[in-house]
Design a protein around this motif. Structure first.
Motif, short mmCIF file in Angstrom:
data_model
loop_
_atom_site.label_atom_id
_atom_site.label_comp_id
_atom_site.label_asym_id
_atom_site.label_seq_id
_atom_site.Cartn_x
_atom_site.Cartn_y
_atom_site.Cartn_z
N LEU B 34 21.14 -0.80 -8.70
CA LEU B 34 21.63 0.38 -9.41
C LEU B 34 20.54 0.99 -10.29
O LEU B 34 20.34 2.20 -10.31
N LEU B 35 19.82 0.10 -10.99
CA LEU B 35 18.74 0.56 -11.86
C LEU B 35 17.70 1.34 -11.04
O LEU B 35 17.27 2.43 -11.42
N ALA B 36 17.30 0.75 -9.90
CA ALA B 36 16.30 1.40 -9.06
C ALA B 36 16.82 2.74 -8.56
O ALA B 36 16.10 3.75 -8.52
N LEU B 37 18.11 2.76 -8.19
CA LEU B 37 18.70 3.99 -7.66
C LEU B 37 18.69 5.08 -8.72
O LEU B 37 18.29 6.23 -8.47
N VAL B 38 19.13 4.71 -9.93
CA VAL B 38 19.21 5.69 -11.01
C VAL B 38 17.82 6.21 -11.38
O VAL B 38 17.59 7.42 -11.51
N THR B 39 16.85 5.28 -11.52
CA THR B 39 15.52 5.73 -11.98
C THR B 39 14.82 6.57 -10.91
O THR B 39 14.23 7.59 -11.23
N ALA B 91 4.79 14.56 -5.49
CA ALA B 91 5.58 13.73 -6.41
C ALA B 91 7.05 13.81 -6.04
O ALA B 91 7.76 12.79 -6.05
N THR B 92 7.52 15.01 -5.67
CA THR B 92 8.89 15.14 -5.22
C THR B 92 9.11 14.31 -3.96
O THR B 92 10.12 13.60 -3.81
N LEU B 93 8.13 14.38 -3.05
CA LEU B 93 8.25 13.62 -1.81
C LEU B 93 8.30 12.12 -2.08
O LEU B 93 9.19 11.41 -1.58
N VAL B 94 7.38 11.63 -2.91
CA VAL B 94 7.30 10.18 -3.15
C VAL B 94 8.55 9.69 -3.87
O VAL B 94 9.17 8.69 -3.47
N SER B 95 8.98 10.39 -4.93
CA SER B 95 10.15 9.90 -5.65
C SER B 95 11.40 10.07 -4.79
O SER B 95 12.28 9.21 -4.80
N GLY B 96 11.45 11.16 -4.01
CA GLY B 96 12.60 11.34 -3.12
C GLY B 96 12.68 10.26 -2.06
O GLY B 96 13.74 9.71 -1.79
N MET B 97 11.51 9.92 -1.46
CA MET B 97 11.51 8.84 -0.47
C MET B 97 11.87 7.53 -1.14
O MET B 97 12.59 6.70 -0.57
N GLY B 98 11.39 7.32 -2.38
CA GLY B 98 11.75 6.12 -3.11
C GLY B 98 13.26 6.03 -3.28
O GLY B 98 13.87 4.97 -3.07
N PHE B 99 13.89 7.16 -3.61
CA PHE B 99 15.35 7.18 -3.79
C PHE B 99 16.06 6.86 -2.48
O PHE B 99 16.96 6.03 -2.43
N MET B 100 15.62 7.52 -1.40
CA MET B 100 16.27 7.30 -0.10
C MET B 100 16.17 5.84 0.33
O MET B 100 17.16 5.24 0.79
N PHE B 121 11.72 -8.37 -7.53
CA PHE B 121 11.49 -7.42 -6.44
C PHE B 121 11.70 -6.00 -6.94
O PHE B 121 10.86 -5.11 -6.72
N TRP B 122 12.83 -5.77 -7.62
CA TRP B 122 13.09 -4.39 -8.09
C TRP B 122 12.08 -3.96 -9.12
O TRP B 122 11.71 -2.79 -9.20
N SER B 123 11.62 -4.92 -9.93
CA SER B 123 10.58 -4.58 -10.91
C SER B 123 9.31 -4.12 -10.20
O SER B 123 8.76 -3.05 -10.50
N LEU B 124 8.84 -4.91 -9.21
CA LEU B 124 7.64 -4.52 -8.46
C LEU B 124 7.85 -3.19 -7.75
O LEU B 124 6.97 -2.34 -7.70
N TRP B 125 9.03 -3.04 -7.19
CA TRP B 125 9.39 -1.83 -6.45
C TRP B 125 9.20 -0.60 -7.32
O TRP B 125 8.52 0.37 -6.95
#
Lengths: 139, 503
Positions: B34-39, B91-100, B121-125
């Motif tokens: 959830l944290l990774a998704l939100v951030t 930056a939009t691409l990278v964060s968007g891909m990170g979200f997906m 894992f989520w921390s490193l991610w």
């Protein structure tokens, strides 16, 4: 863990002094050579010496693993927190001057001390964790 | 710039950084996800807002870039964040891909990472995403190196976490660590030489000082080191050797994230340094000799990558080698320094991230349901998993560049730019590469649709949340292939800013 009386006595005597010296390097870093990185290493070295001489169990009682894990993050959060104060007060990230608007030099000293404290906390706990991992303990 | 947007630049890195630091504390169980998704979602929102803002401003008063002095120290003495159109787009691409990919990976991470390591894992991610985003938005050369190390070190760790599924992940991570460190050291040496030459670390300032000084051995050496280091980071042939093993053994979510973002950020570094730092006044950024050498590397990447992809035993390796070829397209476009080729190159970065990200997510679904991506085991996949294999075929068509897919648009611009700038041989290579892409895509089609289905049992159903990101990414690639006007506009303006020489 060492059985030698000489090592254990001398090491036990040195332990608090290494910690105090670490603290001195930490505080001194704001105005001269020193700072969070060096101090963190010194503090970590004190605990590594402790665990070499008295065994891991005793050191873990002194400094529990969960606390080390927690302070890895807390140090960075302290650093970021100081930065965010600048943002919240309407200035730039990590702008120290908002900490004490009446006296910029004091604000800078305060900001640097807090940031260095964060660095020290993180470095010390990361080094302790690395040593623990090298010793083959699971995560 | 108004006060609402004034703190957005630093938030792009700050949000995932705070998330990454919080993850070890509160990231147990589902909370890490959830944290990774939100951030990542928040970072996407912030960078998307900035992209729209900068694009609007840039049409009014080009060239437009946002500068953010960290700590209130003005550039060039302080560290400056500098966001122009290319930075904001990527930056939009990278964060968007990170979200997906985060959206995709809840069960995958549960499957592949032991429970007590998931919070790390989520921390490193998140820290890896922080580093990648930081490289895109900083205007300070040394800052680039620091952020590169942040992203590289976390990525080595993420790849090694694949050992649960495949022990070779450890070897792959170690190989990448050794090669990646060599590459990073080269970049550091280049930055050091530039600092020795100009006495400054701010990119715009280095550029200004280089324009005044005559080109000497120091500058040329710096450029050589930089190109070699960056080529390693972006996995340009023949420095791609770390990539296939790393992509195919890493946890499936990590492979998708890396394929979609990490190499793109490497290419961004190359573009930024070549065109915003080293570009000589009034002349092309690279000499004909440079173009020849890089062109040979790109041509070899396209031919060798595609041919290797066609004879790999597993889908993951096939996709990894196809990435080697795609990197060749992107780099060849940026090398010649022509506006259309650069536009095509930027477009291809975006489209390849969408398509290859989607394809690696499909490979992730195969691992989740079949436990393997070996092509032999995929016989009859068209009947057993019609949606997933359909998605893979759509992605493959995009990779070939069939009209109607995004790949066509970017390759069209690449070809136009290469021909107009007088490099018909390179244009020919791009065309040959497309034919070769058809070969390896056909190989999958043949196995999935023309062979009788195996009856090994599927382990899991197809979770909607896993297929949704695939659908969105490949859907976006089709949509952008049919309605490319807006993205071409952005890419063209970004290319113009870049070639204008202003960082």
């Amino acid at each position: 863990m060492s059985e030698s009386v000489v090592l254990r006595t001398i090491g036990g005597m040195l332990f608090p002094y290494i910690l105090v010296y670490g603290l001195y390097v930490q505080m001194h870093g704001e105005i001269g050579p020193g700072g969070g990185f060096q101090a963190g290493v010194l503090v970590a070295a004190a605990f590594i010496l402790h665990s070499l001489l008295f065994g891991k169990e005793l050191t873990d009682r002194l400094l529990p693993t969960w606390l080390v894990d927690l302070s890895m993050s807390l140090g960075v959060l302290l650093y970021i927190g100081v930065g965010i104060v600048g943002l919240v007060k309407g200035s730039y990230f990590l702008d120290y001057s908002v900490l004490d608007p009446t006296h910029p030099a004091h604000a800078e000293a305060l900001g640097m001390t807090l940031v260095e404290a964060g660095v020290g906390l993180t470095v010390a706990s990361v080094i302790l964790t690395m040593v623990r991992k090298v010793n083959g303990e699971p995560a | 710039m108004n006060s609402e947007t004034s703190m957005l630049p630093v938030l792009i890195v700050l949000i995932p950084l705070v998330g990454g630091v919080l993850a070890p504390i509160i990231g147990r169980g589902i909370f890490g996800w959830l944290l990774a998704l939100v951030t990542t979602g928040a970072a996407t929102f912030v960078s998307g807002t900035l992209l729209l803002f900068i694009h609007a401003q840039n049409t009014l008063t080009p060239p437009f870039a946002i500068s953010y002095p960290l700590g209130g120290w003005p550039a060039p003495h302080g560290i400056e964040l500098k966001i122009d159109l290319l930075s904001a787009l990527l930056a939009t691409l990278v964060s968007g891909m990170g979200f997906m990919v985060t959206l995709f990976s809840r069960q995958g991470v549960d499957d592949e990472i032991p429970a007590d390591r998931r919070r790390f894992f989520w921390s490193l991610w998140l820290l890896a995403i922080t580093g990648l985003l930081g490289i895109l938005i900083t205007g300070d050369a040394f800052n680039v190196y620091v952020l590169l190390e942040i992203s590289s070190l976390t990525i080595y760790g993420l790849i090694a976490m694949g050992r649960q599924r495949n022990r070779q992940a450890l070897t792959a991570a170690l190989n990448y660590l050794v090669l990646g460190s060599v590459g990073a050291s080269f970049i550091l040496i280049a930055i050091g030489l530039l600092y020795a030459k100009t006495g400054t670390l701010n990119m715009a300032d280095i550029h200004a000082k280089l324009l005044l000084a005559p080109v000497d051995a120091t500058v040329l050496t710096a450029r050589a080191f930089l190109l070699a280091g960056v080529a390693l980071k972006m996995a340009l042939f023949p420095l791609h050797l770390w990539m296939p093993a790393a992509y195919s053994t890493a946890p499936s979510a990590v492979a998708a994230l890396l394929a979609a973002t990490a190499t793109k950020v490497g290419i961004y570094m190359g573009m930024r340094f070549i065109f915003s730092v080293f570009a000589m006044s009034g002349g092309a950024a690279l000499s004909e000799a440079n173009i020849l050498i890089i062109g040979i590397c790109c041509g070899a990447a396209i031919i060798f990558g595609s041919l290797s992809a066609a004879r790999q035993p597993s889908l993951s390796l096939l996709l990894a080698y196809s990435s080697v070829a795609q990197i060749g397209y992107i780099v060849v476009g940026m090398t010649v320094g022509h506006i259309d080729a650069m536009t095509g190159s930027i477009l291809h970065m975006v489209f390849h991230a969408l398509i290859k990200g989607g394809l690696f997510l499909c490979a992730g679904i195969l691992i989740y349901r079949l436990g393997t991506t070996r092509l032999e085991d995929l016989a009859g996949l068209g009947q057993r998993m019609p949606w997933v294999s359909g998605a893979i075929v759509v992605g493959g068509l995009g990779m070939i560049g069939i009209p109607g897919t995004a790949g066509f648009v970017s390759k069209f611009y690449l070809l136009k730019g290469l021909i107009l700038s007088g490099h018909p041989v390179l244009a020919g290579l791009v065309l040959i590469g497309s034919v070769l892409a058809a070969i390896y895509t056909w190989r999958f089609v043949e196995i999935a649709y023309l062979r009788p289905a195996e009856d090994t049992p599927l382990r899991n159903g197809l979770p909607f949340e896993k297929f949704l990101p695939v659908l969105l990414l490949l859907g976006a690639s089709i949509y952008l292939g049919l309605q490319p006007g807006a993205i071409i506009d952005v890419a063209h303006d970004a290319a113009q800013q870049l070639l204008g020489g202003s960082p």
